[in-house]
Enzyme design. Structure first.
Site, short mmCIF file in Angstrom:
data_model
loop_
_atom_site.label_atom_id
_atom_site.label_comp_id
_atom_site.label_asym_id
_atom_site.label_seq_id
_atom_site.Cartn_x
_atom_site.Cartn_y
_atom_site.Cartn_z
N CYS A 294 14.64 5.55 -6.75
CA CYS A 294 13.19 5.41 -6.64
C CYS A 294 12.81 5.97 -5.27
CB CYS A 294 12.76 3.95 -6.83
SG CYS A 294 13.49 2.82 -5.64
N CYS B 275 0.84 -1.20 0.00
CA CYS B 275 0.00 0.00 0.00
C CYS B 275 0.87 1.25 0.00
CB CYS B 275 -0.94 0.01 1.20
SG CYS B 275 -2.33 -1.10 1.00
#
Ligand SMILES: [Zn+2]
Length: 382
Positions: free
Chosen positions: A340, A188
């Site tokens: 990232c 999530c």
């Protein structure tokens, strides 16, 4: 046990419900439920079970409340940021219903402690957000013959079921014999989740728990309920216990808890691990950026939404998911420092580019999160 006059008033809407009544409320007040996780799912589950009067609520969590939790984890409020989730949960539950006995397990559920933690409880509810803990909770519940009320959420979708081989249903392994390869299913934190979604799925779990305690209605045993919030649709799959299941099948091969991190192939958070040979720190990146002779290019492989939130100046955005299609935009002779959010996707991008013949590649350990922590605190963390 008897209900006192305060309790009779508190639970009066249950007492007038024929399917609950005084006897049913006494069952609820005598029941004990262990909630694994005090996060998105654990919040509505614990809140409503406490309001309903569940006698003993155990809460397992090792984490502290973070600002990014508040969009959905309604057990916790803004003043709780930084506190252990278990303590914040206990305060919220006791404010709502001081009759509930709250038992805190301020630890990470692990193979070494799971059986001892779960054993005293009647029912376990799975509010975990990762595969190793989910398989661990499943296996421990099957070994101890405890119903495991399952729920999981991602983005706009969720699912719920009741796993209880001793009651004639399947277990989680019957449904998902193997965990997905690590990194394939985003968490999530990576993929996002609609804030209300855990409310819906968690309350389906809480409903199933109350029905199990009362012994009323048709439970989700042998059924997997699928929910999509964007379409506002519920679907249902029939489930059956798998006779070949290594845990609850006819000839089980798993008879004790195993190493779930290894089983799921999970790598711990990159920031805690020793450096990968292709990794550099954010300090190395700063040095490289300050040395124009190196001519490095910063390649950001996150998604565009993430780039909107926070970016490193001058970084070029090519999301990992689009890298194969956009390969020709990149120069195999160029030196790329790839980053990232936390360092996982950049290593995958590096691996992919190397297979395509790129040679001068580095992956930034800890990603933009480490950049924000150690180099530029004005870059927001998300
Ligand atoms: Zn099974």
């Amino acid at each position: 046990m008897e209900l006192n006059s305060d309790e009779i008033r508190r639970y009066s809407r249950h007492l007038t419900l024929p399917e609950v009544g005084l006897e049913g409320q006494k069952k609820i007040c005598s029941a004990s439920v262990l909630c694994i996780g005090a996060g998105g799912l654990g919040s509505p589950i614990a809140t409503y079970l406490a309001a309903a009067g569940v006698g003993t609520l155990g809460i397992v969590d090792f984490d502290a409340v973070d600002f990014s939790n508040l969009q959905r984890q309604i057990l916790h409020g803004t003043p709780d940021v930084g506190r252990p989730k278990t303590q914040s949960a206990r305060d919220a539950i006791q404010r709502l219903n001081p009759n509930v006995e709250v038992v805190l397990h301020d630890t990470r559920l692990a193979s070494e402690n799971a059986l001892d933690i779960i054993r005293p409880y009647d029912i376990v509810v799975d509010g975990t957000d990762n595969f190793p803990t989910r398989y661990l909770a499943n296996d421990a519940c099957v070994l101890l013959r405890k119903p495991n009320v399952y729920g999981s959420i991602f983005r706009f979708e969720g699912q719920a079921s009741v796993f209880a081989p001793h009651l004639g249903g399947p277990c989680y392994r019957c449904l998902y014999p193997e965990p997905p390869p690590p990194g394939v299913v985003p968490s999530c934190a990576e993929g996002g989740v609609l804030g209300v979604l855990p409310g819906i799925i968690g309350l389906i779990q809480a409903t199933e728990i109350l029905k199990l305690i009362l012994g009323k209605g048709a439970s989700l045993l042998n059924r997997l309920l699928l929910f999509n919030a964007l379409d506002m649709q519920f679907r249902e799959l029939k489930l059956r216990r798998d006779p070949q299941c290594p845990l609850c099948g006819n000839n089980p091969t798993i008879t004790q808890l195993i190493d779930y991190q290894a089983f799921c192939g999970s790598t711990p958070q990159p920031t805690n691990t020793p450096m990968h040979p292709d990794e550099v720190t954010v300090h190395d990146l700063t040095q490289a950026l300050n040395n124009p002779q190196l001519g490095i290019q910063v390649l950001d492989v996150r998604e565009p939404d993430e780039y909107q939130i926070a970016r490193i100046n001058g970084a070029r955005l090519v999301p990992l998911s689009t890298l194969p299609q956009r390969l020709k935009e990149l120069d195999p002779k160029q030196a790329y420092y790839i980053h990232c959010k936390a360092g996982g996707r950049s290593l995958k991008a590096l691996q992919f580019l190397r297979e395509q013949g790129f040679q001068n590649l580095r992956s930034v350990k800890g990603g933009i999160t480490a950049w924000s922590d150690e180099i530029d605190p004005t870059v927001p963390k998300y």
